[in-house]
Design a protein around this motif. Structure first.
Motif, short mmCIF file in Angstrom:
data_model
loop_
_atom_site.label_atom_id
_atom_site.label_comp_id
_atom_site.label_asym_id
_atom_site.label_seq_id
_atom_site.Cartn_x
_atom_site.Cartn_y
_atom_site.Cartn_z
N ALA A 1 11.77 12.39 10.98
CA ALA A 1 11.45 11.25 11.90
C ALA A 1 10.30 11.58 12.99
N PHE B 1 7.72 13.37 12.20
CA PHE B 1 6.70 13.28 11.42
C PHE B 1 6.26 11.63 11.56
N LEU B 2 7.16 10.80 11.22
CA LEU B 2 6.85 9.45 11.15
C LEU B 2 6.57 8.68 12.73
N ARG B 3 7.11 9.33 13.57
CA ARG B 3 6.60 9.04 14.93
C ARG B 3 5.15 9.16 15.19
N ARG C 1 2.88 9.75 13.21
CA ARG C 1 2.16 8.82 12.24
C ARG C 1 1.98 7.55 12.79
N ILE C 2 2.98 6.80 13.39
CA ILE C 2 3.00 5.38 13.63
C ILE C 2 1.82 5.59 14.99
N GLU C 3 2.27 6.52 15.74
CA GLU C 3 1.56 6.70 16.98
C GLU C 3 -0.04 6.93 16.59
N GLU D 1 -1.66 5.81 14.05
CA GLU D 1 -1.98 4.37 13.52
C GLU D 1 -2.04 3.37 14.55
N SER D 2 -1.73 3.57 15.66
CA SER D 2 -1.75 2.25 16.48
C SER D 2 -3.01 1.80 17.00
N ARG E 1 0.11 -2.98 21.73
CA ARG E 1 0.00 -2.27 20.55
C ARG E 1 1.36 -2.11 19.77
N THR E 2 1.58 -1.72 18.56
CA THR E 2 2.80 -1.51 18.06
C THR E 2 3.47 -0.60 19.04
N LEU F 1 8.43 3.99 17.85
CA LEU F 1 9.76 4.21 17.56
C LEU F 1 10.71 5.01 18.65
N ALA G 1 13.39 5.98 14.76
CA ALA G 1 12.54 6.77 13.77
C ALA G 1 13.39 7.52 12.86
N GLU G 2 14.62 8.02 13.00
CA GLU G 2 15.58 8.77 12.26
C GLU G 2 16.17 7.77 11.12
N ALA H 1 13.31 7.26 8.72
CA ALA H 1 12.86 8.28 7.82
C ALA H 1 13.98 8.36 6.94
N LEU I 1 1.83 -0.24 8.87
CA LEU I 1 1.79 0.23 10.01
C LEU I 1 1.72 2.02 10.08
N PHE I 2 2.06 2.53 9.06
CA PHE I 2 2.08 3.96 9.20
C PHE I 2 0.95 4.45 8.31
N PHE J 1 10.35 19.16 5.26
CA PHE J 1 10.73 19.37 6.37
C PHE J 1 12.15 20.22 6.65
#
Lengths: 240, 190, 190
Positions: free
Chosen positions: A110, A112-114, A116-118, A120-121, B82-83, B86, B91-92, B95, B151-152, B166
């Motif tokens: 999670a 990592f994804l946060r 990433r989206i940050e 990309e924003s 902007r977007t 999360l 985010a969890e 994922a 978006l990612f 991870f």
């Protein structure tokens, strides 16, 4: 405050929560003897005392307590009589660790994804309508892409009548564990042996649940044992 | 002079979604090899560094997007945030869906240890996940969407790092266990 | 290196409407003179003749548009109907319109037990349904299109599959619409 340093004052254990976990993992404290309800109470008291709700810490606490509860319920109800409880306990401790590790994995994913989206924003995509002359879709270019049967299925599904709403759960439970304990003890002293079905004859669901809880309490206090010869078979309760 | 790069640029400009080489080739009535070459030429032009628009490869295709250099001005112009980032819970859930899809809500709750209704609802609403049939027990299953990839900045789900990356390393895991045990011993003997 | 031309290009790329020098200057927090200069530099780049997108000055200001060289390819690309898989909500709305047409949006919502704005909007946008007059109470009515029949491989509406096979209560008599509405009311209150 971190959940792990939550101070506990239990019958079998005094100290911080992480120490309790450690001792359970090392099998130095018998999970069967730990009153988890008291752990929850201690946490609730701590929450009330601090006056604020730390969502992260609370989530962590819930994960841990849920895992412990599941372990404990398995220990109380061994699946096969000849199964070694000790074996189960070691397995259970490993499973607790495994579950904590699995959650840790997705927590990190999670993060990592946060990130990433940050990152990309800053990129924005165009979402303008098409120029007038390009807006007409050509029927001639259309090819079969969908199955008509999906429509019949979708419509048939809509014909299904939903269950009428049950207001059953709104009624306040009027039965207490104490009452059911009294009921079970009376049965025990009267006959010394009865089936669970007899104990809850004609009772509503809440009463059945509370009775089960009371039965677990009797087992814990060493007043009763029970046996069930097959899954879903009758449960026979005996005075110990 | 070959018009193909110009035409490809125009298509990328018009299309609301990323375009695959195959789709572009069909529309241009050109070979895929030619399209790849045209994209390479476009990429060169866009890479020159003076452009406010960049060529990106996401969600299985090519698309144009504004360079982050323009983000502040774009926000002022469009008065659109902007977007939104999360939350930790979102985010969890994201994922878990991204890695385990298709996955049901109870399964998400099991891994997280808490009910996850509201986070899953928000992800659905924002179009980052969508329903994908039902499990054998009748629970709705979820999967990630194209929009998620866009978006990612992912060109495909295979661009997600291996989830094992991870995991705590065996050393970390051992250390964690040991630290717990050691702390326990000290306190127990104290 | 001055970023202004890049930012101006990005704004023109994003905006569906032509932008005036004043608007651009506001968004960039720059002077109008600087913006005019940046536009001149952009114009140079765009005038080089290899671009598929051109900078145009129209009544309301400046805008980017595709070059006519790409028109044929654009038509081939965009005139082809988009056919991503239908979501459950879209499939239900499509089924209601297909079987009960003409049908109004409030009626669709009543049958499904939930508001159905976004699903109906998507079906309209994709050309699967279209407006067909108004009900006696003034609500817009919808019917399925030719495109719908093509995409579902039907030669006529009479080729729609029999619902009875998926109907949980086939023995019950009565009008399909009425029964759907009844089930919908219960869903809405559930």
């Amino acid at each position: 405050m971190a959940v792990l340093s939550l101070d506990l004052d239990l019958e079998v254990f005094q100290g911080p929560f992480d120490l309790l976990l450690t001792l359970v993992l090392k099998e130095e404290v018998d999970l069967l003897e730990v009153d988890l309800a008291d752990v929850v109470l201690a946490y609730v008291e701590h929450l009330e005392g601090s006056g604020e709700l730390d969502l992260e810490a609370t989530t962590e606490f819930l994960v841990l307590i849920a895992a412990l509860l599941e372990l404990k319920s398995r220990l109380i109800l061994p699946r096969e009589e000849d199964e070694e409880i000790d074996l189960d306990r070691a397995e259970a401790a490993d499973e607790l660790l495994a579950r904590m590790l699995e959650y840790a994995r997705y927590r990190r994913a999670a993060t990592f994804l946060r990130e990433r989206i940050e990152a990309e924003s800053g990129f924005r995509y165009r979402s303008a309508p098409l120029p007038e002359e390009l807006r007409r879709v050509s029927v001639d270019l259309a090819e079969k892409s969908y199955e008509p049967v999906t429509l019949a299925k979708a419509l048939g599904g809509l014909l299904r009548m939903p269950e009428p709403i049950s207001l059953h759960h709104v009624a306040m439970p009027t039965v207490s564990v104490e009452q059911r304990l009294g009921h079970l003890r009376a049965l025990l002293s009267g006959r010394g042996r009865f089936t669970f079905d007899e104990a809850v004859e004609g009772a509503d669901r809440v009463t059945v649940a509370v009775t089960l809880f009371a039965l677990l309490e009797l087992y814990k206090k060493g007043e009763a044992t029970w046996e069930q010869s097959e899954s879903f078979g009758p449960i026979v309760v005996n005075a110990r | 002079m070959n018009d193909l790069p110009r035409i490809v640029e125009a298509l990328l400009f018009l299309s609301p979604e990323p375009l695959s080489v195959e789709t572009i080739a069909d529309a241009c009535e050109a070979g895929e090899g030619e399209v790849v070459e045209a994209l390479a030429r476009l990429r060169e032009h866009y890479a020159e560094g003076w452009r406010g628009v960049v060529l990106r490869e996401v969600a299985g295709g090519f698309t144009l997007a504004t360079d982050p250099v323009a983000e502040k001005a774009a926000r002022r112009l469009l008065a659109r945030p902007r977007t939104p980032p999360l939350t930790q819970a979102q985010a969890e859930c994201m994922a878990i869906v991204a890695y385990l899809q298709p996955v049901s809500r109870p399964e998400i709750a099991r891994i997280r240890g808490v009910a996850s209704e509201s986070a899953v609802g928000t992800l659905l609403e924002r179009g980052l996940i969508e329903e994908s049939g039902r499990s054998q027990f009748g629970a709705v299953l979820y999967r990630s969407t194209q929009l998620f990839q866009r978006l990612f900045g992912l060109n495909g789900l295979d661009e997600l790092p291996d989830v094992a990356a991870f995991d705590p390393t065996p050393e970390e895991e051992g250390e964690l266990r040991e630290r717990l045990l050691k702390a326990g011993e000290q306190r127990a003997s104290a």
